[in-house]
Structures are given as structure tokens and as C-alpha cells.
Design a protein around this motif. Structure first.
Motif, PDB file in Angstrom:
ATOM      1  N   SER A 147       0.843  -1.200   0.000  1.00 46.38           N
ATOM      2  CA  SER A 147       0.000   0.000   0.000  1.00 46.38           C
ATOM      3  C   SER A 147       0.876   1.247   0.000  1.00 46.38           C
ATOM      4  N   TRP A 148       0.267   2.379  -0.344  1.00 43.28           N
ATOM      5  CA  TRP A 148       1.036   3.610  -0.500  1.00 43.28           C
ATOM      6  C   TRP A 148       1.684   4.053   0.808  1.00 43.28           C
ATOM      7  N   ASP A 149       1.065   3.749   1.933  1.00 41.31           N
ATOM      8  CA  ASP A 149       1.649   4.171   3.205  1.00 41.31           C
ATOM      9  C   ASP A 149       2.854   3.309   3.603  1.00 41.31           C
ATOM     10  N   VAL A 158      13.517   3.293  -9.428  1.00 47.46           N
ATOM     11  CA  VAL A 158      12.249   2.732  -8.944  1.00 47.46           C
ATOM     12  C   VAL A 158      11.424   3.812  -8.257  1.00 47.46           C
ATOM     13  N   LEU A 159      12.056   4.652  -7.444  1.00 47.49           N
ATOM     14  CA  LEU A 159      11.331   5.732  -6.772  1.00 47.49           C
ATOM     15  C   LEU A 159      10.674   6.672  -7.783  1.00 47.49           C
ATOM     16  N   LYS A 160      11.409   6.992  -8.842  1.00 50.02           N
ATOM     17  CA  LYS A 160      10.865   7.895  -9.867  1.00 50.02           C
ATOM     18  C   LYS A 160       9.660   7.268 -10.558  1.00 50.02           C
ATOM     19  N   VAL A 161       9.759   5.997 -10.912  1.00 50.10           N
ATOM     20  CA  VAL A 161       8.643   5.323 -11.595  1.00 50.10           C
ATOM     21  C   VAL A 161       7.442   5.208 -10.658  1.00 50.10           C
ATOM     22  N   LEU A 162       7.672   4.959  -9.383  1.00 49.07           N
ATOM     23  CA  LEU A 162       6.561   4.866  -8.429  1.00 49.07           C
ATOM     24  C   LEU A 162       5.870   6.228  -8.263  1.00 49.07           C
ATOM     25  N   GLN A 163       6.640   7.298  -8.260  1.00 48.98           N
ATOM     26  CA  GLN A 163       6.037   8.635  -8.171  1.00 48.98           C
ATOM     27  C   GLN A 163       5.193   8.927  -9.403  1.00 48.98           C
ATOM     28  N   GLU A 164       5.682   8.545 -10.578  1.00 47.40           N
ATOM     29  CA  GLU A 164       4.895   8.720 -11.802  1.00 47.40           C
ATOM     30  C   GLU A 164       3.633   7.859 -11.764  1.00 47.40           C
ATOM     31  N   HIS A 165       3.763   6.670 -11.222  1.00 45.16           N
ATOM     32  CA  HIS A 165       2.604   5.774 -11.100  1.00 45.16           C
ATOM     33  C   HIS A 165       1.567   6.370 -10.144  1.00 45.16           C
ATOM     34  N   GLN A 166       2.040   6.975  -9.072  1.00 42.14           N
ATOM     35  CA  GLN A 166       1.125   7.607  -8.119  1.00 42.14           C
ATOM     36  C   GLN A 166       0.360   8.755  -8.772  1.00 42.14           C
ATOM     37  N   LEU A 179      -7.944   6.875  -8.649  1.00 44.98           N
ATOM     38  CA  LEU A 179      -7.776   5.549  -8.031  1.00 44.98           C
ATOM     39  C   LEU A 179      -6.762   5.590  -6.888  1.00 44.98           C
ATOM     40  N   PHE A 180      -6.337   6.792  -6.524  1.00 40.02           N
ATOM     41  CA  PHE A 180      -5.328   6.889  -5.470  1.00 40.02           C
ATOM     42  C   PHE A 180      -5.989   6.991  -4.107  1.00 40.02           C
ATOM     43  N   ASP A 181      -5.522   6.184  -3.185  1.00 42.17           N
ATOM     44  CA  ASP A 181      -5.935   6.220  -1.784  1.00 42.17           C
ATOM     45  C   ASP A 181      -4.659   6.180  -0.955  1.00 42.17           C
ATOM     46  N   PRO A 182      -4.428   7.145  -0.065  1.00 46.58           N
ATOM     47  CA  PRO A 182      -3.170   7.191   0.694  1.00 46.58           C
ATOM     48  C   PRO A 182      -2.839   5.899   1.428  1.00 46.58           C
ATOM     49  N   THR A 183      -3.869   5.145   1.808  1.00 45.62           N
ATOM     50  CA  THR A 183      -3.631   3.862   2.482  1.00 45.62           C
ATOM     51  C   THR A 183      -4.061   2.688   1.610  1.00 45.62           C
ATOM     52  N   GLY A 184      -4.387   2.959   0.342  1.00 41.46           N
ATOM     53  CA  GLY A 184      -4.848   1.908  -0.560  1.00 41.46           C
ATOM     54  C   GLY A 184      -3.709   1.169  -1.226  1.00 41.46           C
TER      55      GLY A 184
END
Length: 394
Positions: free
Chosen positions: A241-243, A287-295, A303-308
Motif C-alpha cells: 500500500s502507499w503508506d 524505482v522511486l521515480k517510476v513509483l512517483q509517476e505511477h502515483q 484511483l489513489f488512496d493514501p492507504t490503498g
């Protein structure tokens, strides 16, 4: 043999007679001094609602052998007498089968004891291998009493097209739920061991696959990039999850997973990690950059949920699962002209390459959630990154 007192109706039995054998008591030996190892009297027959039962009192508790036949059938009474005689004889000789499996009258009925034990374990652990063993034995529909029955059961499974590896797994589950029958369900079968080395992708293969995924499977590209760079377990990746992402530290906190429910392949149960311990997994800048773009992409399509969950399916937007990831993985390997590999190849590839790059075994064990012994035994495989020493004469 003589008829004993009539069976009383108040005990819940139909009118009839209970029979007892006139046999000598067992010889006294060391084991007999322990009350938990005594059968104080020979087995008896009883009429249980018109059905013959053999009743044994072992360890102070009544145990029954059922499904013999109707009480009115003289042949059924004779079979019950033979079973009782054999039980008492085995007890006196010290060869008594405490599981009672060898005293069952027929193998042409479902093995209720084994089925109930497997069902109880399956409802507890929800593991696919236990469910498969239960359903296989249920489909077989016969009682496994002795070695000849085991051989027939193994032959039947082979006729059903099950591989020897699968058959060994089913027998292992049987031993697991019936520990007193370990020798009964021990059967040697030859099968080829799966070599992890065959799963390992080379550095060039990894770059080729990731490039293909980025171009042809953009929705799943962040997932596979993270997978190949961290070696997370399947369930941990599903539950991420994002958190759990610590952006400033550049790391993941792994403490949970989504375990597949063995009773339903698309139902998942929240669980802890395999080792029941949390761990920290570092992330590189790519990986961090791609995850930020994915977010950002998830935020754009709401579809973003801070705890999803970080990774969702493209249509139902539920958690990802192995069958859909497996299809994406196989498509990419096929497009790249690479041989098929298991979905777990991401984890094997990451750990093997990380070891070959000279990382500490202890550090990698902490990241992967393994012991150092397992890391060396399972994952220390050739990756093509060997650097050969060279010396020049002076």
C-alpha cells in the motif's frame, strides 16, 4: 463367544445383544503398566440403530469401527467377530494398529477419517495444497487401509494425469494430518527437481523484458520494475500500500501480505509476512521515480488512496493476482524470444544478481526475509556476472 446382557434402549441402541469374546487377557509387560496404553477388555459388538459396530475401549475412551453392515445380517456379525478377534490378537502380540485403519472392513467407501482431518486443516490454513489433497481423496472415494491401498491410490492418481511431484505432495499432506500413519503414506516416487538456475534472467534479459513491458504493458510496468528490483514475495507485492513507501528514506516497509485462499483462487486473506516479521527494503532512484509517476497516474484517474493498494487490476481495480500477472509475464517473455519462466523468477533473479554483485549475504537475507543459510543454499546461483581474476608477470 457368548451373548452378554441385552443392549438397553436408554443407551440409544436398538434392542439386541452385545457379544464378547472369551479370550485370555493380554500378557503383562512394561507398556501395560501405563494406563494410557491399556485396552482393558476385548472389543465388543453392539447394535447401533440396526447397524453392527465394533466397540473398543482404548486409553479409557470408546472407539468404534463402523460401516460393517446391518445387524440382522449373520455375515456382518461374523465379519465383526473376525475384526474383534484380530484386534485382540494384535493387542496381545504387540502389533496393534492404533490408527484402526487396517481393521476397516472395506476400502470401497470414502475415507471419512482422512477426509475430515484434511478438511479441518484446510479450513484452518486455507492453503491450496491441502485443499487439493482433500479434493483428490474425496474424488478417489475409497478408504486407504494398508500399503496395497496406497499403491492403488498412487496408481489411480497417475492415471488421472497427476505428476509424481504432485502425488508426493498429496501423500505429504496425508502424513501431516495423520502423524500416526507416516509410514503408511510414505511412498517413493522419482521426479525431476526444479532448478532455480533455470529461472534466473541475465542482465541483458532483464533490460529486454522491462523495455518490452514499458512499451506493451504500461499498466503493469511499475509493478514488474519494482518486483525485479526488490524481490518481494507475491503476497507482499499484492498487499503493498502507499503508506508502506517511505519516500524520504527511499525504502519500503514490508509487514503484510495478501494470501491466496485455497478454497477460492480469487479470494485473498490479509496476513502477515511469511516469517511474521517486518523488514525494510531499500529502493533505487529509478524505482522511486517510476513509483512517483505511477502515483500521479492513479491520482489522475481517481484511483489513489493514501492507504490503498499500490497496484490494481486495469478493469476491476481490485488487487492483482497471480493468474493475470502470469499472463502478462508470459506474453512479454514470448515477445522477447525468451524461454518460459515461472512468475517467481523475479525474486530469484533479484537475489541471485544482488549476491553476484558482492552484497553481504546477511544484508540480503534481511532484505529478502530469509536466513543466511537459505540465501546460500537456494539463491546463490550463476548469473553470468563472474569476474575472473587475471595476473600479469612482473
Amino acid at each position: 463367544m457368548y451373548p452378554d446382557e441385552p443392549v438397553s434402549a436408554k443407551n440409544g441402541f436398538n434392542a439386541g445383544f452385545r457379544y464378547r469374546f472369551l479370550l485370555l487377557p493380554p500378557p503383562i509387560h512394561e507398556a501395560s503398566t501405563d494406563p494410557s496404553h491399556l485396552m482393558r477388555k476385548p472389543p465388543t459388538l453392539r447394535n447401533n440403530n440396526g447397524v453392527v459396530q465394533v466397540r473398543l475401549n482404548i486409553d479409557g475412551k470408546d472407539t468404534f469401527i463402523n460401516r460393517i453392515d446391518r445387524w440382522e445380517d449373520p455375515a456382518a456379525i461374523a465379519r465383526a467377530h473376525a475384526i474383534s478377534s484380530r484386534i485382540w490378537s494384535d493387542w496381545c502380540d504387540g502389533t496393534f494398529d492404533q490408527t484402526l485403519r487396517s481393521y476397516q472392513t472395506t476400502s470401497d467407501r470414502q475415507d471419512k477419517g482422512l477426509l475430515n482431518a484434511l478438511k479441518q486443516l484446510a479450513e484452518t490454513n486455507r492453503q491450496g495444497r491441502t485443499i487439493h489433497a482433500y479434493r483428490t481423496i474425496q474424488r478417489y472415494g475409497r478408504t486407504i487401509r494398508d500399503r496395497s491401498d496406497v499403491e492403488e491410490f498412487v496408481g489411480w492418481m497417475q492415471q488421472q494425469g497427476l505428476k509424481n511431484r504432485t502425488i508426493v505432495g498429496i501423500l505429504t499432506e496425508c502424513r501431516r494430518v495423520l502423524p500416526k500413519c507416516r509410514s503408511l503414506f510414505t511412498y517413493k516416487l522419482k521426479f525431476d527437481q526444479t532448478h532455480i538456475q533455470s529461472d534466473i534472467l541475465s542482465k541483458q534479459d532483464i533490460e529486454m523484458v522491462l523495455s518490452d513491458l514499458k512499451q506493451n504493458e504500461a499498466w503493469f510496468y511499475p509493478l514488474f520494475l519494482l518486483w525485479l528490483n526488490t524481490g518481494l514475495r507475491n503476497g507482499e507485492l499484492r498487499a503493498l500500500s502507499w503508506d508502506c513507501i517511505r519516500w524520504s528514506e527511499g525504502e519500503l516497509l514490508i509487514y503484510k501480505s495478501l494470501k491466496v485462499d485455497g478454497l477460492s483462487s480469487h479470494r485473498f486473506i490479509p496476513s502477515t509476512t511469511k516469517t511474521e516479521r517486518e523488514r525494510v527494503v531499500p529502493l533505487n532512484q529509478q524505482v522511486l521515480k517510476v513509483l512517483q509517476e505511477h502515483q500521479e497516474q492513479m491520482k489522475e484517474i481517481d484511483l489513489f488512496d493514501p492507504t490503498g493498494l499500490v497496484f490494481l487490476t486495469p478493469l476491476s481495480h481490485g488487487n492483482v493476482y497471480d493468474s493475470i500477472l502470469g499472463m502478462v509475464w508470459k506474453r512479454s517473455l514470448r515477445r522477447c524470444g525468451l524461454k518460459p519462466r515461472r512468475l517467481y523468477a523475479q525474486r530469484h533473479t533479484f537475489v541471485s544478481h544482488a549476491l553476484a554483485m558482492g552484497n553481504s549475504v546477511a544484508d540480503l537475507a534481511a532484505i529478502a526475509g530469509h536466513s543466511t543459510q537459505t540465501m546460500l543454499k537456494v539463491y546463490a546461483k550463476p548469473t553470468g556476472r563472474v569476474q575472473m581474476p587475471s595476473w600479469s608477470p612482473s
